[in-house]
Design an enzyme around this catalytic site. Structure first.
Site, mmCIF file in Angstrom:
data_model
loop_
_atom_site.group_PDB
_atom_site.id
_atom_site.type_symbol
_atom_site.label_atom_id
_atom_site.label_comp_id
_atom_site.label_asym_id
_atom_site.label_seq_id
_atom_site.Cartn_x
_atom_site.Cartn_y
_atom_site.Cartn_z
ATOM 1 C CD GLN A 132 6.152 0.051 -9.778
ATOM 2 O OE1 GLN A 132 5.461 -0.346 -10.832
ATOM 3 N NE2 GLN A 132 4.998 0.573 -8.602
ATOM 4 C CG HIS A 278 3.433 -7.814 -6.504
ATOM 5 N ND1 HIS A 278 4.546 -6.230 -7.169
ATOM 6 C CD2 HIS A 278 2.707 -7.153 -7.623
ATOM 7 C CE1 HIS A 278 4.219 -5.738 -8.363
ATOM 8 N NE2 HIS A 278 3.033 -6.323 -8.900
ATOM 9 N N GLY A 310 -3.989 -4.671 -1.066
ATOM 10 C CA GLY A 310 -3.918 -5.999 -0.851
ATOM 11 C C GLY A 310 -5.106 -6.425 -0.586
ATOM 12 N N GLY A 332 -6.161 -2.911 -6.516
ATOM 13 C CA GLY A 332 -5.685 -2.741 -8.100
ATOM 14 C C GLY A 332 -6.389 -3.777 -8.277
HETATM 15 C C1 LIG Z 1 -2.867 -7.088 -13.664
HETATM 16 C C2 LIG Z 1 -1.914 -6.616 -12.781
HETATM 17 C C3 LIG Z 1 -0.993 -5.637 -12.953
HETATM 18 C C4 LIG Z 1 -0.157 -4.714 -12.042
HETATM 19 N N1 LIG Z 1 0.862 -4.687 -12.272
HETATM 20 C C5 LIG Z 1 2.005 -3.827 -11.209
HETATM 21 C C6 LIG Z 1 2.831 -3.281 -11.768
HETATM 22 O O1 LIG Z 1 3.153 -3.227 -12.880
HETATM 23 N N2 LIG Z 1 3.790 -2.444 -11.228
HETATM 24 C C7 LIG Z 1 2.837 -2.449 -9.586
HETATM 25 O O2 LIG Z 1 3.731 -2.384 -8.554
HETATM 26 N N3 LIG Z 1 2.748 -3.216 -8.858
HETATM 27 C C8 LIG Z 1 1.793 -4.471 -9.338
HETATM 28 N N4 LIG Z 1 0.526 -5.019 -9.762
HETATM 29 C C9 LIG Z 1 -0.021 -4.888 -8.296
HETATM 30 C C10 LIG Z 1 -0.719 -3.764 -7.711
HETATM 31 O O3 LIG Z 1 -0.003 -2.620 -8.071
HETATM 32 C C11 LIG Z 1 -1.494 -3.787 -5.925
HETATM 33 O O4 LIG Z 1 -0.278 -4.599 -5.092
HETATM 34 C C12 LIG Z 1 -2.243 -5.025 -6.093
HETATM 35 O O5 LIG Z 1 -2.994 -5.471 -7.235
HETATM 36 C C13 LIG Z 1 -2.878 -4.843 -4.606
HETATM 37 O O6 LIG Z 1 -3.305 -6.147 -4.268
HETATM 38 P P1 LIG Z 1 -5.447 -6.170 -4.896
HETATM 39 O O7 LIG Z 1 -5.907 -6.663 -6.080
HETATM 40 O O8 LIG Z 1 -5.806 -6.908 -4.236
HETATM 41 O O9 LIG Z 1 -6.321 -5.031 -4.560
HETATM 42 C C14 LIG Z 1 -0.541 -5.423 -10.214
HETATM 43 C C15 LIG Z 1 -1.347 -6.133 -10.226
HETATM 44 C C16 LIG Z 1 -2.719 -6.232 -11.308
HETATM 45 C C17 LIG Z 1 -3.615 -7.361 -10.729
#
Ligand SMILES: Cc1cc2nc3c(=O)[nH]c(=O)nc-3n(C[C@H](O)[C@H](O)[C@H](O)COP(=O)(O)O)c2cc1C
Length: 380
Positions: A132, A278, A310, A332
């Site tokens: 990314q 996100h 998500g 995530g």
């Molecule tokens: C601690 C943390 C940091 C994250 N950092 C990014 C990031 O740098 N770039 C991004 O596209 N999404 C980021 N995300 C979002 C995740 O890629 C993802 O969209 C999301 O966590 C999915 O939902 P879930 O946590 O319910 O699985 C982050 C999520 C968390 C929990």
């Protein structure tokens, strides 16, 4: 590095409970969402409104969970999404995640705000990697970054389109936590609840210094995330077109939340779309992703791969998303909790739990292969 046994963890919510060993402020950064956390909760609860219609008498004596993403075979339809700040959970951060993903035979999408240089992460990985890119306002800098990404062997560029400004995450405000994370007296005090974490954060591998991409000549690192964000601009269609011109590999946009914009994205040369809000961390009150998915799948009409993240916490959620048209899912928080609770073993355990649950769900719904997971398998 401290090790904790996580082999007895049964599911993602138990792993989340184990991760509560983190100082509260750190746990909250991973666990929390934006504003009232309505979308954060809805992402998970929306899956509970979808029911299975299992196929009877199918021969499911052997099951094959593997699938292909952009023509590349992965061992199951679950991938690890980009999560910045991973070093907060454990100093091994992306190195541990990359190793666990490789062990499981699936994709790891590395965040632009990763804690280690993208080449170091690539060297630790044995599975396919996505990257990314944080986009600089200086095209030359972005071009140089893309060159590094390609040279390091990343196959897919995953562009984040949903973070035009810093989100309002009230747990972080309440905890007086700011990114970049610094060891303030307040954090040190919370760190006393977990001296192992504090020691690891302060003394753990320092390879994270000079991490991630260089922007404007500056070496960005974990705690330079804020600078990275400042250097980033809200992404527009012009950027997607620029990326398409400068990147010959597959291009994925992450943060799609409506179907009527997909055609324009595809016309701009996008190969894949991630339906994502996100994880409820940016704009609150966005619809849960599993409810957005059908409209995106229908708009895309097979012209690109559609992924979703998500609220995916169970193998049943993965199978539901595939039935509604996703090619694969991303997670995530679950793997971040795994990392916090058990390092590489914790991420491996999360992937193992998902693999077992997907397999179990496929067997009980009459699906021997991922291709058998069809729309008729679910109802709302
Ligand atoms: C601690 C943390 C940091 C994250 N950092 C990014 C990031 O740098 N770039 C991004 O596209 N999404 C980021 N995300 C979002 C995740 O890629 C993802 O969209 C999301 O966590 C999915 O939902 P879930 O946590 O319910 O699985 C982050 C999520 C968390 C929990």
């Amino acid at each position: 590095m401290f090790r904790r046994d996580v082999s007895d963890v049964l599911n993602t919510s138990e792993m989340r409970a184990r991760a509560r060993r983190l100082p509260k402020a750190i746990f909250d950064v991973i666990d929390g969402g934006a504003s009232d956390e309505i979308t954060l909760r809805a992402n998970q609860s929306a899956f509970q409104r979808i029911w299975f219609r299992p196929r009877a008498l199918a021969d499911v004596s052997t099951r094959d969970l593997s699938t292909t993403v952009f023509g590349e075979r992965i061992s199951m339809p679950l991938m690890l999404g980009p999560c910045g700040f991973a070093r907060m959970a454990r100093s091994e951060a992306e190195l541990a995640i990359a190793r666990a993903a490789g062990h499981a035979g699936t994709v790891f999408a590395v965040s632009g705000s990763a804690s280690y240089p993208l080449e170091t992460i690539a060297a630790a990985a044995s599975g396919p990697l996505w990257y990314q890119p944080p986009l600089s306002s200086d095209g030359k800098v972005s071009e140089a970054l893309l060159g590094r990404v390609e040279d390091a062997g990343y196959r897919v560029l995953c562009v984040l389109i949903d973070t035009a400004v810093n989100p309002k995450r009230e747990r972080d405000y309440r905890n007086h936590l700011s990114i970049p994370l610094e060891m303030s007296p307040r954090l040190l005090l919370t760190g006393l609840t977990n001296p192992m974490w504090t020691k690891d954060f302060l003394l753990g591998r320092v390879g994270h210094r000079g991490a991630a991409p260089r922007l404007g000549g500056a070496r960005t690192a974990y705690w330079n995330f804020a600078r990275t964000v400042r250097n980033m601009r809200p992404i527009t269609f012009k950027d997607v077109a620029w990326l398409r011109d400068h990147w010959s590999g597959k291009l994925v946009v992450k943060g799609v939340t409506r179907g009527d914009e997909c055609s324009r994205m595809l016309d701009a040369g996008v190969d894949g779309l991630i339906v994502s809000n996100h994880g409820g961390r940016n704009l609150d009150c966005i619809r849960p992703t599993i409810e957005i998915l059908p409209e995106v799948v229908s708009a895309v009409a097979g012209r690109a791969e559609v992924f979703i993240d998500g609220g995916i916490r169970r193998g049943t959620d993965v199978v539901k998303a595939l039935a509604l048209g996703a090619s694969a899912c991303l997670i995530g928080r679950p793997y971040m909790f795994g990392l916090a609770a058990g390092g590489e073993d914790g991420v491996r355990r999360i992937l193992e739990i998902f693999r077992n649950e997907i397999d179990h769900t496929m067997a009980l719904t009459g699906c021997a292969t991922v291709a058998d997971i069809s729309p008729s398998l679910v109802t709302t």
